[in-house]
Design a protein around this motif. Structure first.
Motif, PDB file in Angstrom:
ATOM      1  N   UNK A 107      62.394  -0.813  -5.136  1.00 25.56           N
ATOM      2  CA  UNK A 107      62.649  -0.610  -3.713  1.00 25.56           C
ATOM      3  C   UNK A 107      62.897  -1.944  -3.016  1.00 25.56           C
ATOM      4  N   UNK A 108      63.880  -2.007  -2.112  1.00 22.73           N
ATOM      5  CA  UNK A 108      64.206  -3.268  -1.417  1.00 22.73           C
ATOM      6  C   UNK A 108      63.227  -3.549  -0.292  1.00 22.73           C
ATOM      7  N   UNK A 109      61.982  -3.837  -0.660  1.00 24.03           N
ATOM      8  CA  UNK A 109      60.919  -4.048   0.320  1.00 24.03           C
ATOM      9  C   UNK A 109      60.358  -5.451   0.208  1.00 24.03           C
ATOM     10  N   UNK A 110      60.084  -6.065   1.356  1.00 27.50           N
ATOM     11  CA  UNK A 110      59.404  -7.352   1.403  1.00 27.50           C
ATOM     12  C   UNK A 110      57.937  -7.105   1.733  1.00 27.50           C
ATOM     13  N   UNK A 111      57.045  -7.570   0.860  1.00 24.23           N
ATOM     14  CA  UNK A 111      55.607  -7.362   1.048  1.00 24.23           C
ATOM     15  C   UNK A 111      54.950  -8.727   1.200  1.00 24.23           C
ATOM     16  N   UNK A 112      54.332  -8.958   2.351  1.00 29.88           N
ATOM     17  CA  UNK A 112      53.630 -10.224   2.540  1.00 29.88           C
ATOM     18  C   UNK A 112      52.165 -10.037   2.923  1.00 29.88           C
ATOM     19  N   UNK A 113      51.716  -8.800   2.960  1.00 28.11           N
ATOM     20  CA  UNK A 113      50.315  -8.529   3.267  1.00 28.11           C
ATOM     21  C   UNK A 113      49.936  -7.145   2.785  1.00 28.11           C
ATOM     22  N   UNK A 114      48.681  -6.974   2.415  1.00 31.03           N
ATOM     23  CA  UNK A 114      48.207  -5.676   1.915  1.00 31.03           C
ATOM     24  C   UNK A 114      46.850  -5.361   2.533  1.00 31.03           C
ATOM     25  N   UNK A 115      46.514  -4.090   2.507  1.00 29.34           N
ATOM     26  CA  UNK A 115      45.191  -3.630   2.939  1.00 29.34           C
ATOM     27  C   UNK A 115      44.597  -2.812   1.807  1.00 29.34           C
ATOM     28  N   UNK A 116      43.407  -3.181   1.385  1.00 25.65           N
ATOM     29  CA  UNK A 116      42.798  -2.451   0.283  1.00 25.65           C
ATOM     30  C   UNK A 116      41.419  -1.948   0.668  1.00 25.65           C
ATOM     31  N   UNK A 117      41.014  -0.861  -0.017  1.00 27.77           N
ATOM     32  CA  UNK A 117      39.674  -0.305   0.122  1.00 27.77           C
ATOM     33  C   UNK A 117      39.196   0.074  -1.264  1.00 27.77           C
ATOM     34  N   UNK A 118      38.138   0.837  -1.346  1.00 30.09           N
ATOM     35  CA  UNK A 118      37.554   1.151  -2.642  1.00 30.09           C
ATOM     36  C   UNK A 118      38.452   2.021  -3.508  1.00 30.09           C
ATOM     37  N   UNK A 119      39.389   2.731  -2.887  1.00 33.26           N
ATOM     38  CA  UNK A 119      40.209   3.689  -3.638  1.00 33.26           C
ATOM     39  C   UNK A 119      41.635   3.236  -3.898  1.00 33.26           C
ATOM     40  N   UNK A 120      42.116   2.227  -3.200  1.00 35.30           N
ATOM     41  CA  UNK A 120      43.501   1.842  -3.407  1.00 35.30           C
ATOM     42  C   UNK A 120      43.951   0.726  -2.493  1.00 35.30           C
ATOM     43  N   UNK A 121      45.263   0.475  -2.525  1.00 28.11           N
ATOM     44  CA  UNK A 121      45.877  -0.609  -1.774  1.00 28.11           C
ATOM     45  C   UNK A 121      47.071  -0.047  -1.023  1.00 28.11           C
ATOM     46  N   UNK A 122      47.165  -0.376   0.265  1.00 27.16           N
ATOM     47  CA  UNK A 122      48.296   0.059   1.065  1.00 27.16           C
ATOM     48  C   UNK A 122      49.113  -1.121   1.554  1.00 27.16           C
ATOM     49  N   UNK A 123      50.389  -0.861   1.803  1.00 22.55           N
ATOM     50  CA  UNK A 123      51.287  -1.875   2.347  1.00 22.55           C
ATOM     51  C   UNK A 123      51.626  -1.477   3.774  1.00 22.55           C
ATOM     52  N   UNK A 124      51.134  -2.203   4.769  1.00 19.38           N
ATOM     53  CA  UNK A 124      51.382  -1.841   6.170  1.00 19.38           C
ATOM     54  C   UNK A 124      52.877  -1.715   6.471  1.00 19.38           C
ATOM     55  N   UNK A 125      53.222  -0.606   7.097  1.00 21.80           N
ATOM     56  CA  UNK A 125      54.595  -0.401   7.543  1.00 21.80           C
ATOM     57  C   UNK A 125      55.570   0.054   6.486  1.00 21.80           C
ATOM     58  N   UNK A 126      55.136   0.125   5.218  1.00 14.55           N
ATOM     59  CA  UNK A 126      56.062   0.504   4.141  1.00 14.55           C
ATOM     60  C   UNK A 126      55.866   1.935   3.667  1.00 14.55           C
TER      61      UNK A 126
END
Length: 342
Positions: A112-131
């Motif tokens: 996917x043509x996505x730029x990732x420069x920050x992530x949010x994680x918790x005990x169950x997984x990792x999310x990419x804000x805005x994606x």
């Protein structure tokens, strides 16, 4: 929200190899890479025998020029060592990227043509804000200057003078099947055969100066490379040394240059990326992600020790001029060092 087992941030060799291993292990995998393929970068483009074996284990065979060993050159002095466990391969970075990219797409992994420069994680997984993406695990394979590593506060400062890489290609026939390393007063020039009429010349240096100025410091080499034979623009990378506080941070794992890098002096970058990708996915498959950091440290130990030793000697005015003469006086030790990696 798209959910997946594994999100790989970065579509270079480390990220693509990780995605390919993961897909073959049955993990639902997505790669985020904003740049269109193939991606070029400043690279010595010499695959050491270990990297060739790692590609073969993936069922991949890159086009390129066979490499039979390493030769050090300093003025009239020469010392060379042959590879003992198979040949290496001189491969254009774009050809290597195309090979891995096609294999990943053939395995059903979306890029996917996505730029990732920050992530949010918790005990169950990792999310990419805005994606709109969430994964059980995230692999940061986003290079030397890893935005993910920086966003998580894992960068470790370095106190040594920075070194940089510069690379250009010349349409001249290779004059050897070895990777030739020319040692100058404050830089090294790496000549990699890439085809019947193509060589790549990478300069590693701590000196900030244009490529042609740096190349002029190697008069014998420069005489073989008339300016009219240059066929690509100069590409640069650096600073090369990057330190990370961890290879595993919660549900985020680092691979390739993003995991930490000493220097390109020994030419092991792609090999480390490929072997790291395999170790990372093996730990995810076994349910032991926390062990990946120790596996990474063990797999890269020889590279880190030998590279630190050579770079440290290079920085010492009293030692640097004696690296090649010492290797010439101790050819067996030089051959052992050449074959200790990869």
């Amino acid at each position: 929200m798209r959910r997946t087992d594994l999100l790989v941030v970065g579509g270079g060799p480390a990220g693509l190899a990780t995605a390919l291993h993961a897909a073959r292990a049955g993990l639902d995998t997505v790669v985020a890479e904003p740049r269109p393929a193939p991606v070029d970068k400043a690279c010595g483009e010499g695959l050491m025998p270990g990297a060739v074996r790692a590609l073969t284990a993936l069922g991949l065979h890159a086009p390129g020029h066979p490499l039979t060993g390493i030769r050090y050159v300093q003025g009239p002095r020469r010392v060379e060592a042959a590879f003992r466990r198979g040949e290496g391969l001189g491969v254009r970075r774009t050809d290597l990227h195309t090979l891995l990219h096609r294999a990943v797409l053939d395995a059903g992994v979306p890029v996917l043509p996505l730029h990732v420069d920050g992530v949010r994680q918790d005990a169950d997984g990792v999310g990419v804000p805005g994606a709109g993406l969430r994964a059980r695990w995230l692999v940061a394979a986003d290079g030397l200057h890893s935005p993910v590593r920086r966003s998580l506060g894992l960068d470790r400062p370095t106190r040594t003078p920075p070194r940089y890489g510069l690379r250009r290609h010349y349409a001249v026939p290779p004059w050897t099947s070895h990777v030739e390393v020319h040692w100058g007063p404050d830089a090294e020039a790496y000549v990699t055969p890439l085809g019947p009429r193509l060589v790549g010349v990478a300069l590693l240096t701590s000196r900030r100066a244009p490529y042609d100025t740096q190349l002029a410091g190697f008069p014998e080499l420069a005489a073989r490379l008339p300016p009219r034979t240059a066929v690509t623009p100069v590409r640069g990378a650096g600073p090369l040394r990057r330190r990370s506080r961890a290879r595993v941070h919660g549900r985020v794992l680092f691979v390739g240059d993003a995991a930490g890098y000493v220097d390109a002096l020994t030419g092991e970058g792609v090999c480390l990326a490929l072997t790291g990708a395999r170790a990372l996915v093996a730990n995810l498959r076994r349910g032991t992600p926390g062990r990946y950091g120790a596996d990474w440290a063990r797999a890269t130990r020889r590279y880190r020790l030998l590279t630190e030793l050579l770079v440290g000697a290079r920085r010492q005015p009293a030692l640097a001029p004696h690296i090649v003469p010492a290797a010439a006086r101790l050819p067996r030790l030089f051959a052992t060092a050449v074959n200790a990696l990869g």
